[in-house]
Design an enzyme around this catalytic site. Structure first.
Site, PDB file in Angstrom:
ATOM      1  N   CYS A  70       9.281 -16.797  38.381  1.00  0.00           N
ATOM      2  CA  CYS A  70       9.310 -16.100  37.095  1.00  0.00           C
ATOM      3  C   CYS A  70       8.564 -16.948  36.073  1.00  0.00           C
ATOM      4  O   CYS A  70       8.906 -18.125  35.879  1.00  0.00           O
ATOM      5  CB  CYS A  70      10.770 -15.928  36.679  1.00  0.00           C
ATOM      6  N   CYS A 182       3.407 -12.398  34.474  1.00  0.00           N
ATOM      7  CA  CYS A 182       4.820 -12.085  34.767  1.00  0.00           C
ATOM      8  C   CYS A 182       4.821 -11.562  36.191  1.00  0.00           C
ATOM      9  O   CYS A 182       3.977 -10.731  36.544  1.00  0.00           O
ATOM     10  CB  CYS A 182       5.335 -11.023  33.797  1.00  0.00           C
TER      11      CYS A 182
HETATM   12  N1  DGL Z   1       9.394 -11.656  36.296  1.00  0.00           N
HETATM   13  C1  DGL Z   1       9.516 -12.366  35.098  1.00  0.00           C
HETATM   14  C2  DGL Z   1       8.357 -13.209  34.681  1.00  0.00           C
HETATM   15  O1  DGL Z   1       7.587 -13.591  35.537  1.00  0.00           O
HETATM   16  C3  DGL Z   1      10.615 -12.089  34.136  1.00  0.00           C
HETATM   17  C4  DGL Z   1      10.445 -10.913  33.283  1.00  0.00           C
HETATM   18  C5  DGL Z   1      11.644 -10.647  32.404  1.00  0.00           C
HETATM   19  O2  DGL Z   1      12.759 -10.598  32.944  1.00  0.00           O
HETATM   20  O3  DGL Z   1      11.455 -10.474  31.200  1.00  0.00           O
HETATM   21  O4  DGL Z   1       8.179 -13.511  33.534  1.00  0.00           O
END
Ligand code: DGL
Length: 222
Positions: A70, A182
């Site tokens: 993430c 993301c």
């Molecule tokens: N998948 C995430 C990222 O890479 C998190 C997105 C979120 O929960 O706001 O930032």
């Protein structure tokens, strides 16, 4: 080796799949923390509590390496986690700004959660890598990750396209490269491409796999 991964849901599964493909003999544990999605809209304190809980759980399962799958949790919490858990080897996922600027891209659009866009790490990545002739636009994408989280598995793409329409109305020029900052966005490459057909889309996944390879190799030496 036991390798743990976590994300605010399904976004990090693209990293999990790439890791399994590259290193099929390792043991993987994945936390899809969708009840706390979106991470990108949380305060630093809230996020630190959430990520610590995930790390505690992965540690209980015996994880020796933890991939923060993430960008938001990486850019905002990796230093905090490294200090708090010195015995665990962390690998972060961050917007592939370095990779984008190393190519001959002239006009780069960085899509990420509001939390990642605001982070000091993103500012540093820009400062260290932007070339004088490159335009880089940072595009916060409020609620895109949670819209993907709640609709992708049902193949319900209409709300995702609507959210993209609103977000892309802020884009003034046509990018030749789009950084998917993301992990959720890697799941909707086709939908993003439908707005910018000629743009090259890049994410940070290969960097993570490269780093994982180094840590696995290192552990075999000991
Ligand atoms: N998948 C995430 C990222 O890479 C998190 C997105 C979120 O929960 O706001 O930032």
């Amino acid at each position: 080796m036991k390798i743990g991964l976590f994300d605010s849901g399904i976004g990090g599964t693209t990293i999990l799949e790439a890791a399994k493909q590259a290193f099929p003999h390792e043991e993987y544990f994945y936390i899809a923390d969708s009840k706390n999605c979106p991470y990108g809209e949380k305060s630093s304190l809230e996020l630190q509590k959430i990520v610590s809980k995930n790390v505690d759980e992965l540690q209980n399962w015996g994880a020796e390496i933890i991939i923060i799958a993430c960008n938001t949790a990486t850019t905002r919490c990796i230093s905090y986690l490294r200090n708090k858990y010195p015995k665990i080897q962390f690998i972060g996922t961050e917007p592939a700004i370095k990779l984008a600027t190393e190519s001959n891209s002239q006009n780069i659009l960085v899509m990420a959660t509001p939390g990642t866009i605001k982070s000091e790490r993103t500012k540093t990545l820009l400062k260290e890598n932007q070339k004088p002739d490159q335009i880089i636009q940072l595009l916060p994408c409020p609620h895109l990750a949670d819209t993907i989280e709640h609709n992708y598995n049902d193949h319900n793409f209409a709300p995702i396209i609507d959210t993209l329409k609103t977000i892309f109305s802020e884009v003034q020029t046509t990018p030749d490269t789009i950084v998917l900052g993301c992990t959720h966005y890697s799941l909707i490459k086709d939908q993003i491409h439908s707005f910018f057909q000629h743009a090259k889309l890049i994410d940070g996944n290969q960097g993570v796999i490269h780093q994982l390879g180094k840590l696995i190799k290192n552990s075999q030496k000991h």
